[in-house]
Design an enzyme around this catalytic site. Sequence first.
Site, short mmCIF file in Angstrom:
data_model
loop_
_atom_site.label_atom_id
_atom_site.label_comp_id
_atom_site.label_asym_id
_atom_site.label_seq_id
_atom_site.Cartn_x
_atom_site.Cartn_y
_atom_site.Cartn_z
N ASN A 161 0.80 -1.22 0.00
CA ASN A 161 0.00 0.00 0.00
C ASN A 161 0.84 1.28 0.00
O ASN A 161 0.49 2.27 -0.61
CB ASN A 161 -1.00 0.00 1.16
CG ASN A 161 -0.33 -0.09 2.51
OD1 ASN A 161 0.77 -0.64 2.65
ND2 ASN A 161 -0.99 0.41 3.53
N GLU A 212 3.92 -4.18 12.60
CA GLU A 212 2.82 -3.24 12.36
C GLU A 212 1.78 -4.00 11.57
O GLU A 212 1.97 -4.28 10.39
CB GLU A 212 3.35 -2.02 11.60
CG GLU A 212 2.46 -0.80 11.74
CD GLU A 212 1.41 -0.73 10.66
OE1 GLU A 212 0.28 -1.26 10.89
OE2 GLU A 212 1.69 -0.17 9.60
N CYS A 225 -3.15 1.22 6.64
CA CYS A 225 -3.29 0.54 7.94
C CYS A 225 -3.96 1.44 8.97
O CYS A 225 -4.75 0.98 9.79
CB CYS A 225 -1.92 0.10 8.45
SG CYS A 225 -1.08 -1.10 7.38
N GLU A 235 7.86 2.71 15.01
CA GLU A 235 8.65 3.24 13.91
C GLU A 235 8.49 4.75 13.91
O GLU A 235 7.64 5.31 14.58
CB GLU A 235 8.17 2.64 12.59
CG GLU A 235 8.32 1.12 12.55
CD GLU A 235 7.87 0.52 11.23
OE1 GLU A 235 8.71 0.47 10.31
OE2 GLU A 235 6.69 0.13 11.13
#
Length: 497
Positions: free
Chosen positions: A168, A266, A300, A477
């Site tokens: 994505n 993640e 996400c 992150e």
Amino acid sequence: MLTQPDSLLKYIEDASGLRLPDGHFIDGGFRAPRAGRSMQSEDPGRGEAFADFARGDADDVADAVASSRQAFNTVWLRTPPAERGRILARTADLIRRNTERLAIAECLDSGKPIAEARGDVSGAARTFEYYAGACDKLEGHVFPLPSEYVGYSQFEPVGVTAHIIPWNFPISTAARGMAPALAAGCTVVAKPAEQTPFTGLLLAELLVEAGLPAGVCNVVTGTGIEVGAPLVAHTGIDHVTFTGSVATGTSVMHACAENVTRSVMELGGKSPVVVLNDCDFDSAIANVAGAIFEHAGQICSAGSRLVIEAGIHDRFVEALGKKASSISLGHGLRSPGMGPVNSALQRDKVLGFLDRARERGAEFVCGGHASTDPETGKGYFVEPTIVADRQADDELVQEEIFGPVLTVQKADDAEHALHLANCTRFGLVAGVFTGNFSRAHQLARDVDAGQVYINEYFAGGVEVPFGGNKQSGFGREKGLEGLKSYCKVKSIAARIG
């Protein structure tokens, strides 16, 4: 800069104009896969292949890991932090100078509108710029021991790091992992998604052009089974950064456990956007729409649940439905309001959720069907969709759809809104829209999410740590927390008197 549709669309007919990579990027250059196989990458806006790329396997992974191990031990570990920073800064500059090439490749690979792709490239440059400035600022601590002792700590790079990059946000996520890993002194083996291989390869090429020594960053392309699985299970990997689904992430964690390999996970989300009666109405409308319809909802951290207070529910949902219905669809290079979803598989997955919702009697405010590029009749499109009030246990509330589908949940008041916001097994991000400063921060305090946006969805940047709670994963992150993910702490204590 290319701006006219005809000029842009020539790249659909002649992808060679992009000078797309041929082969894996191993040991400082492009290399044919050992087995000599290739795959095709699709343009989701047409639903047709536009380029070939290398289909790797475990042998290619072994070559890349060996190259990165050699480079770590002999070169990168010994490179002064300030020099690492200079290389990353030059990389940021090269990314900016190659914006159009990278953005068009990203657009054709992922389907996203060209403006969004350019934004992703700009964000990748900023990520390298940010971590360039952090290379020589990793400082340890001195411990308050008795006077006859001295104690201190220092950060050390973890070693060879593996990066599993999703389809994505290929260049954004690659930069988000590669830049801090390299800044910390680690070497990198990256595996882009098989749907979107090209910008990861181009990024590695730019790193070497910026002065990165051969072997410090390697990229192997191919399928998850043939490349991703052997990479995360390789005994030469010291850390894995994974972005993807809960199911695949669970498999990656099992592989990491076998070798006691560190990891950052993640794993997606089902993020709520809480809108209260006293919000700035027009701003909230724009933000809620952007939170779910940017990149066709394939984010996400997309705001896929609207938790709306009852007092403005009817007016807000009606206005939002009109805005969603006005969004234009089309090929990403034509700068539409929304592009396609990434593949036929993803389109059918999204439509499956919508079909099952109809069977349960769900009311659709707008959308709910497949579509195509109005100029060509091709592509993997789903209409911008809003589904009216659903209960907390409904599939549309609980499951990550990963498409342009917003599910509405009606809240009696702010307390009820908090309960609804926390009703899923995910906890990646949340949004809060209210004119009450105190209430906003109370909700931010009490919502179970790794990051909270107040009065602007997607606020912040690389400076702000990002990551989830619950089944959205663990580790962080971005920001300095992201840098620490690639460091191990060594403590030293000595008797001096």
